[in-house]
Design a protein around this motif. Structure first.
Motif, PDB file in Angstrom:
ATOM      1  N   GLY A 170       0.815  -1.213   0.000  1.00 38.92           N
ATOM      2  CA  GLY A 170       0.000   0.000   0.000  1.00 38.92           C
ATOM      3  C   GLY A 170       0.845   1.258   0.000  1.00 38.92           C
ATOM      4  N   THR A 171       1.909   1.257   0.798  1.00 37.70           N
ATOM      5  CA  THR A 171       2.797   2.418   0.866  1.00 37.70           C
ATOM      6  C   THR A 171       3.484   2.656  -0.465  1.00 37.70           C
ATOM      7  N   PHE A 172       4.000   1.584  -1.065  1.00 38.58           N
ATOM      8  CA  PHE A 172       4.742   1.704  -2.320  1.00 38.58           C
ATOM      9  C   PHE A 172       3.845   2.203  -3.448  1.00 38.58           C
ATOM     10  N   VAL A 173       2.679   1.597  -3.607  1.00 36.83           N
ATOM     11  CA  VAL A 173       1.777   1.997  -4.696  1.00 36.83           C
ATOM     12  C   VAL A 173       1.231   3.400  -4.450  1.00 36.83           C
ATOM     13  N   GLY A 174       0.952   3.740  -3.186  1.00 33.03           N
ATOM     14  CA  GLY A 174       0.450   5.079  -2.880  1.00 33.03           C
ATOM     15  C   GLY A 174       1.437   6.176  -3.241  1.00 33.03           C
ATOM     16  N   LEU A 175       2.731   5.854  -3.217  1.00 29.47           N
ATOM     17  CA  LEU A 175       3.756   6.841  -3.565  1.00 29.47           C
ATOM     18  C   LEU A 175       3.720   7.233  -5.036  1.00 29.47           C
ATOM     19  N   LEU A 176       3.237   6.346  -5.893  1.00 28.76           N
ATOM     20  CA  LEU A 176       3.314   6.562  -7.336  1.00 28.76           C
ATOM     21  C   LEU A 176       2.163   7.439  -7.792  1.00 28.76           C
ATOM     22  N   PRO A 177       2.443   8.644  -8.269  1.00 22.26           N
ATOM     23  CA  PRO A 177       1.372   9.566  -8.674  1.00 22.26           C
ATOM     24  C   PRO A 177       0.507   8.979  -9.783  1.00 22.26           C
ATOM     25  N   GLY A 178      -0.813   9.057  -9.575  1.00 19.06           N
ATOM     26  CA  GLY A 178      -1.748   8.654 -10.616  1.00 19.06           C
ATOM     27  C   GLY A 178      -2.128   7.194 -10.641  1.00 19.06           C
ATOM     28  N   VAL A 179      -1.474   6.353  -9.822  1.00 22.60           N
ATOM     29  CA  VAL A 179      -1.769   4.920  -9.860  1.00 22.60           C
ATOM     30  C   VAL A 179      -3.055   4.608  -9.104  1.00 22.60           C
ATOM     31  N   GLY A 180      -3.238   5.204  -7.941  1.00 24.13           N
ATOM     32  CA  GLY A 180      -4.466   5.015  -7.188  1.00 24.13           C
ATOM     33  C   GLY A 180      -4.408   3.852  -6.216  1.00 24.13           C
ATOM     34  N   THR A 181      -5.421   3.807  -5.343  1.00 23.16           N
ATOM     35  CA  THR A 181      -5.474   2.817  -4.272  1.00 23.16           C
ATOM     36  C   THR A 181      -5.892   1.446  -4.773  1.00 23.16           C
ATOM     37  N   THR A 182      -6.673   1.401  -5.854  1.00 24.10           N
ATOM     38  CA  THR A 182      -7.245   0.129  -6.311  1.00 24.10           C
ATOM     39  C   THR A 182      -6.176  -0.907  -6.602  1.00 24.10           C
ATOM     40  N   LEU A 183      -5.115  -0.497  -7.289  1.00 28.79           N
ATOM     41  CA  LEU A 183      -4.045  -1.440  -7.613  1.00 28.79           C
ATOM     42  C   LEU A 183      -3.410  -1.980  -6.338  1.00 28.79           C
ATOM     43  N   ALA A 184      -3.178  -1.120  -5.357  1.00 23.88           N
ATOM     44  CA  ALA A 184      -2.572  -1.563  -4.097  1.00 23.88           C
ATOM     45  C   ALA A 184      -3.430  -2.612  -3.411  1.00 23.88           C
ATOM     46  N   VAL A 185      -4.735  -2.395  -3.388  1.00 22.55           N
ATOM     47  CA  VAL A 185      -5.645  -3.310  -2.698  1.00 22.55           C
ATOM     48  C   VAL A 185      -5.676  -4.669  -3.390  1.00 22.55           C
ATOM     49  N   PHE A 186      -5.821  -4.659  -4.707  1.00 23.42           N
ATOM     50  CA  PHE A 186      -5.900  -5.927  -5.428  1.00 23.42           C
ATOM     51  C   PHE A 186      -4.562  -6.668  -5.417  1.00 23.42           C
ATOM     52  N   LEU A 187      -3.466  -5.936  -5.515  1.00 19.87           N
ATOM     53  CA  LEU A 187      -2.148  -6.586  -5.445  1.00 19.87           C
ATOM     54  C   LEU A 187      -1.938  -7.228  -4.080  1.00 19.87           C
ATOM     55  N   SER A 188      -2.303  -6.514  -3.036  1.00 24.82           N
ATOM     56  CA  SER A 188      -2.132  -7.038  -1.683  1.00 24.82           C
ATOM     57  C   SER A 188      -3.010  -8.266  -1.465  1.00 24.82           C
ATOM     58  N   TYR A 189      -4.238  -8.187  -1.950  1.00 27.14           N
ATOM     59  CA  TYR A 189      -5.161  -9.325  -1.829  1.00 27.14           C
ATOM     60  C   TYR A 189      -4.619 -10.532  -2.595  1.00 27.14           C
ATOM     61  N   ALA A 190      -4.117 -10.285  -3.815  1.00 25.86           N
ATOM     62  CA  ALA A 190      -3.563 -11.370  -4.625  1.00 25.86           C
ATOM     63  C   ALA A 190      -2.341 -11.989  -3.969  1.00 25.86           C
ATOM     64  N   GLU A 191      -1.494 -11.156  -3.368  1.00 26.39           N
ATOM     65  CA  GLU A 191      -0.301 -11.671  -2.688  1.00 26.39           C
ATOM     66  C   GLU A 191      -0.689 -12.500  -1.464  1.00 26.39           C
ATOM     67  N   ALA A 192      -1.736 -12.073  -0.753  1.00 26.91           N
ATOM     68  CA  ALA A 192      -2.198 -12.846   0.403  1.00 26.91           C
ATOM     69  C   ALA A 192      -2.690 -14.226  -0.036  1.00 26.91           C
ATOM     70  N   LYS A 193      -3.385 -14.268  -1.156  1.00 26.53           N
ATOM     71  CA  LYS A 193      -3.878 -15.547  -1.674  1.00 26.53           C
ATOM     72  C   LYS A 193      -2.724 -16.408  -2.164  1.00 26.53           C
ATOM     73  N   ARG A 194      -1.762 -15.776  -2.843  1.00 26.29           N
ATOM     74  CA  ARG A 194      -0.617 -16.515  -3.384  1.00 26.29           C
ATOM     75  C   ARG A 194       0.198 -17.174  -2.274  1.00 26.29           C
ATOM     76  N   SER A 195       0.410 -16.441  -1.185  1.00 25.96           N
ATOM     77  CA  SER A 195       1.280 -16.927  -0.110  1.00 25.96           C
ATOM     78  C   SER A 195       0.540 -17.730   0.957  1.00 25.96           C
ATOM     79  N   SER A 196      -0.771 -17.885   0.793  1.00 23.48           N
ATOM     80  CA  SER A 196      -1.562 -18.589   1.807  1.00 23.48           C
ATOM     81  C   SER A 196      -1.333 -20.096   1.745  1.00 23.48           C
ATOM     82  N   ASP A 197      -1.414 -20.759   2.905  1.00 19.99           N
ATOM     83  CA  ASP A 197      -1.345 -22.210   2.963  1.00 19.99           C
ATOM     84  C   ASP A 197      -2.641 -22.848   2.479  1.00 19.99           C
ATOM     85  N   ALA A 198      -3.716 -22.047   2.430  1.00 15.72           N
ATOM     86  CA  ALA A 198      -5.012 -22.571   1.980  1.00 15.72           C
ATOM     87  C   ALA A 198      -5.643 -21.599   0.983  1.00 15.72           C
ATOM     88  N   PRO A 199      -5.042 -21.439  -0.209  1.00 18.10           N
ATOM     89  CA  PRO A 199      -5.586 -20.479  -1.182  1.00 18.10           C
ATOM     90  C   PRO A 199      -6.995 -20.821  -1.630  1.00 18.10           C
TER      91      PRO A 199
END
Length: 501
Positions: A256-285
């Protein structure tokens, strides 16, 4: 500005009142389908002109922070995200509500938002100048690879690969409607003046999530909007569960911090990337989209972490990192305050009170959210016969309010019917949203990269891979794709084993 004066100013009645009122308004606005921080701040911006600059800014900052959390309330309780950034929370929170765990899901949401908010604001306070300079190193090639990685990873992690790919392509198709920003050519407008303006993401989200869910619920025979259970789960139990997921929490805050720093990218990408990473790294995806708290933690932590980091380029360089921070910049300009490095020299009273005051907005959001959950949950006691029409009206109002356009209302209704059909066919909706959001970002940065490559008389691929940062991003994307492929194979193996058993 000395420490005693700063403390005295921060804990003055006017500042504390502005913070709490701003956060409360933000939570309420964020919970209304179609409204977001930019709209809430725009509506209250005129009120700040008569206030002291630091007080007015913290009122707007409180709205910004509160809106980031508010959208998760209706997302969890009735599967109606207040804003697009709450869509991943709806995918995990609403199944928890259906299981009778609404209060637990709401606790996960508010305390994850709290941790994310603290991370983002801490970064804002400690690292504003160096991080702002780092964000400026991202040119069109780097931004293109970041947006593309978000598109690929979110799509690859969503259900059936064929259905997810189709959903991503459908979202990209929607994003191309309108006038090409580079050539001025009209695309898929069919002679309609409304389509020349393109399709806003707000009616898309309201249609696919909000209206679709209500249409599916209209025929339900049950008396209430969901399975309300007055749980005995405590706040400390949920905080303890979140703290046991330290790695997930830190990763989500960092994204969230990294994506928020980039002008014009917006919060949506940060949220979906974080959610996807949580699913990727989960023991029970396979448990995701069925009520896994990890999805809520990841999305909400990243969501609120972007608030502080998106203000970094604004305060340090005068470059707004999001539409909401651009409106805040307008409020500063009305007061005659010049943004950039000189802000901390010429108006340290405003700069430092705002920086540390944003930490108070996190505290206010936590108090309002944690103690309001008991009352938020009562929405599930409302009969669906009353709830569905009310939500539909709010959704249509939200779609209309973006551009004051009846056409947007029609778009929301059409996509609502389509979204209900997609849900019946198990077509994932998240890739459609991410396609609509990231499509313009991918296209505009690719177009800029082509222009620069032509000006330098070099092949496009050579320019795109000319920086170490670009090469690093490409390597990260390829690595994540390999991990996702392995994870999907493992899930398929487990499903076949389960079917055989």
């Amino acid at each position: 500005m000395d420490n005693l004066a700063l403390i005295a100013e921060l804990f003055s009645v006017s500042v504390l009142l502005a913070v709490f009122v701003g956060v409360l308004i933000g939570v309420l606005v964020g919970a209304v389908p179609g409204l977001n921080g930019a709209i809430g701040i725009s509506l209250l911006l005129p009120l700040t002109f008569a206030m002291e600059p630091e007080v007015g800014l913290l009122l707007l900052g409180g709205i910004y922070m509160g809106c980031m959390y508010g959208g998760s309330i209706t997302a969890i309780l009735i599967n109606v995200p207040g804003d697009v950034v709450a869509a991943p929370v709806a995918m995990e929170g609403f199944p928890m509500t259906q299981q009778g765990r609404a209060r637990e899901a709401l606790y996960y949401s508010i305390f994850s938002s709290m941790f994310g908010g603290f991370i983002g604001v801490l970064v804002l306070i400690l690292f504003t100048p160096p991080l702002a300079r780092f964000a400026l190193q991202f040119g069109p090639a780097e931004m293109f690879f970041i947006a593309l990685s978000g598109l690929i990873i979110v799509g690859a992690l969503s259900g059936s690969l064929l259905k997810a790919a189709s959903a991503v392509l459908f979202g990209l198709l929607i994003s191309t409607i309108g006038v090409d920003g580079t050539t001025g050519a009209q695309r898929f407008t069919f002679g309609s003046p409304e389509l020349r303006l393109g399709v806003s993401v707000v009616p898309v989200v309201l249609g696919l999530f909000c209206i679709a869910e209500m249409l599916l619920n209209l025929g339900r025979k049950d008396e209430t909007g969901g399975g309300y259970v007055d749980q005995t789960i405590t706040r400390m139990a949920v905080i303890g569960a979140i703290l046991r997921r330290k790695v997930l929490l830190l990763k989500s805050g960092a994204i969230g911090t990294f994506v928020g720093l980039l002008p014009g990218v917006g919060t949506t990408l940060a949220v979906f990337l974080s959610y996807a990473e949580a699913k990727r790294s989960s023991d029970a995806p396979e448990s995701f989209e069925k009520g896994n708290p990890d999805g809520i933690i990841a999305a909400e932590c990243a969501n609120n972490a972007t608030v502080g980091s998106s203000l970094v380029p604004l305060l340090a360089l005068g470059v707004p990192g999001s539409p909401t921070s651009a409106i805040i910049a307008g409020a500063l300009m009305v007061h005659g305050i010049i943004l950039g490095p000189s802000l901390f020299v010429n108006r340290p009273d405003v700069a430092y009170v705002f920086l540390f005051g944003m930490m108070l907005t996190v505290v206010a959001m936590t108090l309002i959210g944690a103690f309001g959950i008991k009352y938020f949950s009562y929405i599930l006691k409302v009969r669906m016969g009353y709830l569905a029409p009310t939500v539909l009206v709010l959704a249509l109002f939200g779609a209309y309010s973006v551009r004051n356009s009846v056409f947007d209302v029609g778009v929301a209704v059409a996509l609502g019917v389509l979204g209900a059909l997609f849900k019946r066919l198990d077509v994932p909706l998240a890739p459609i949203i991410i396609g609509v959001v990231l499509g313009p970002l991918i296209e505009s940065n690719l177009s800029r990269a082509m222009t620069i490559a032509n000006a330098r008389r070099m092949p496009l691929h050579e320019y795109m891979l000319s920086s170490n940062l670009s090469l690093a991003l490409v390597a990260i994307v390829l690595f994540l794709l390999l991990v996702v492929v392995r994870m999907r194979r493992r899930m398929a193996t487990l499903e076949r084993a389960g079917a055989a058993a």
